[in-house]
Design a protein around this motif. Structure first.
Motif, PDB file in Angstrom:
ATOM      1  N   UNK A 173       0.894  -1.118  -0.004  1.00  0.00           N
ATOM      2  CA  UNK A 173       0.018  -0.021   0.088  1.00  0.00           C
ATOM      3  C   UNK A 173       0.977   1.291  -0.087  1.00  0.00           C
ATOM      4  N   UNK A 174       1.983   1.248   0.354  1.00  0.00           N
ATOM      5  CA  UNK A 174       2.896   2.336   0.452  1.00  0.00           C
ATOM      6  C   UNK A 174       3.376   2.730  -0.860  1.00  0.00           C
ATOM      7  N   UNK A 175       3.474   2.077  -1.892  1.00  0.00           N
ATOM      8  CA  UNK A 175       3.720   2.228  -3.112  1.00  0.00           C
ATOM      9  C   UNK A 175       2.715   2.924  -4.053  1.00  0.00           C
ATOM     10  N   UNK A 176       1.513   3.140  -3.417  1.00  0.00           N
ATOM     11  CA  UNK A 176       0.435   3.626  -4.375  1.00  0.00           C
ATOM     12  C   UNK A 176      -0.580   4.698  -3.550  1.00  0.00           C
ATOM     13  N   UNK A 177      -0.861   5.750  -4.124  1.00  0.00           N
ATOM     14  CA  UNK A 177      -1.805   6.661  -3.174  1.00  0.00           C
ATOM     15  C   UNK A 177      -3.127   6.405  -3.345  1.00  0.00           C
ATOM     16  N   UNK A 178      -3.506   5.303  -4.441  1.00  0.00           N
ATOM     17  CA  UNK A 178      -4.998   4.910  -4.634  1.00  0.00           C
ATOM     18  C   UNK A 178      -5.385   3.719  -3.924  1.00  0.00           C
ATOM     19  N   UNK A 179      -4.572   3.585  -2.992  1.00  0.00           N
ATOM     20  CA  UNK A 179      -4.859   2.513  -2.142  1.00  0.00           C
ATOM     21  C   UNK A 179      -4.702   2.584  -0.569  1.00  0.00           C
ATOM     22  N   UNK A 180      -5.573   1.789   0.050  1.00  0.00           N
ATOM     23  CA  UNK A 180      -5.402   2.262   1.542  1.00  0.00           C
ATOM     24  C   UNK A 180      -4.790   1.027   2.239  1.00  0.00           C
TER      25      UNK A 180
END
Length: 393
Positions: A173-180
């Motif tokens: 999740x820390x690789x993409x802002x579109x995930x939580x």
């Protein structure tokens, strides 16, 4: 005589301690479940539903070892049973499987959106997983559109067990802002008890693989899904409530594309006004990042240009968060931003005045003024200004 009585007494005491293994089950008799899917089968009556539970059992012989790699044995088995009561449905697995279902290694619980769309059904499903002493509160919970049991078939070639693949997928999740960040059933229990609205992460089937991204919105009063957020709206939510730890923010500065790697995000929500009928809240966001990629001829070593990048990044964060706030207030009329939680924890007396009309009636939430104040700081610009020679040099 006294010595004999003492011996008998000691033997009786010892027998009590020896009875500790009366309910022992051999490991070979346990059916280790690592993933579960819940689907809606039918609505029996107004408040009665038939659901299908699909459990993913691990087959140890299929896992093999380094020296046994390539044997080709399947490492998992998906088994489904249906019923109105999940507790009774769970007991049915013992009738078709010789191994006793063992949930202490359960990692992922996949819920079909059809289940969450029904009022109160989701909280009824969660009751089984929260109440059972064998369930861990760290079980990860995700929602999928369509059949949830199909997600338990997602498996790349280099992975033996789909549930383990899904669990690892949520770690990125820390690789993409579109995930939580992954949501655990312990967190959901807290939201259900407090009747607070919240979001759950979404997972989709993508061929043999799965895609983790986006969220669905759950209204606290009914524990019912009322909508979903797209990637941009999910990004905006992550900046405001801390459900996103990092990722990449793409912006345009003077016609040139710049990619900022987000290293740290800190948020602070402050209530600025509690005079009804208008409630005012400020969300201050501090972001630290690095320039990960730059397209164009301008030098990222110039301080003025870096400042321009920071201001452009702040404008982008403002744009994303505004879209999320508009979705929450104008379309869904649901406070999944966490403002009600702040009122409950830090302004309890005021919350008692507005709680009955926060998301309904007077709907103070939809009429609230929410101001986002982002501040972006670039820490590093990379080890080189340019890596290519322009024409004419």
């Amino acid at each position: 005589m006294r010595q004999n009585k003492r011996k008998v007494f000691l033997l009786l005491i010892t027998a009590i301690f020896l009875a500790g293994c009366w309910d022992r089950i051999d490991i070979e008799e346990r059916g280790f479940i690592v993933g579960t899917a819940i689907d809606l089968v039918d609505q029996k009556s107004e408040n009665e539903y038939e659901v299908m539970m699909t459990n993913q059992f691990v087959i140890p012989s299929g896992l093999g070892s380094i020296t046994q790699a390539g044997k080709g044995n399947k490492a998992f088995m998906n088994v489904s049973e249906s019923g109105v009561s999940l507790f009774r449905t769970n007991r049915k697995f013992s009738q078709i499987n010789s191994q006793v279902p063992f949930y202490q290694h359960l990692k992922v619980l996949v819920i079909s959106s059809e289940v969450i769309e029904q009022p109160h059904l989701f909280s009824d499903v969660m009751d089984f997983y929260i109440r059972d002493h064998a369930m861990r509160r760290s079980i990860r919970l995700v929602v999928t559109e369509g059949e949830a049991n199909e997600i338990l078939e997602s498996k790349p070639e280099n992975v033996d067990v789909p549930a383990m693949y899904l669990d690892d997928l949520m770690e990125s999740t820390n690789n993409n802002t579109s995930t939580i960040k992954p949501t655990h059933i312990g967190q959901v229990q807290e939201q259900i008890l407090n009747q607070q609205s919240y979001v759950l992460p979404v997972i989709k089937r993508k061929g043999p693989l799965a895609e983790y991204g986006g969220v669905v919105v759950i209204k606290g009063e009914t524990n019912q899904m009322v909508g979903s957020l797209n990637e941009e709206e999910t990004s905006g939510l992550g900046f405001m409530d801390g459900s996103t730890e990092g990722g990449v923010l793409e912006i345009e500065v003077d016609g040139e594309l710049v990619a900022i790697e987000i290293m740290q995000i800190n948020q602070k929500l402050k209530m600025k006004g509690k005079k009804l009928p208008t409630v005012k809240a400020d969300i201050n966001i501090e972001i630290k990042g690095n320039i990960a990629e730059h397209f164009g001829e301008k030098s990222v070593l110039e301080e003025k240009y870096v400042k321009k990048i920071e201001r452009a990044a702040e404008a982008k964060v403002k744009e994303l968060t505004t879209k999320t706030i508009e979705k929450a207030q104008q379309e869904l009329h649901t406070d999944f931003l966490g403002i009600s939680k702040t009122l409950y924890e830090s302004h309890y007396d005021f919350w008692q005045k507005v709680k009955d009309n926060w998301g309904k009636g007077e709907n103070y939430f939809s009429n609230a003024t929410i101001q986002v104040n982002p501040n972006v700081e670039i820490d590093r610009v990379g080890s080189s200004d340019r890596i290519k020679i322009q024409e004419g040099e």
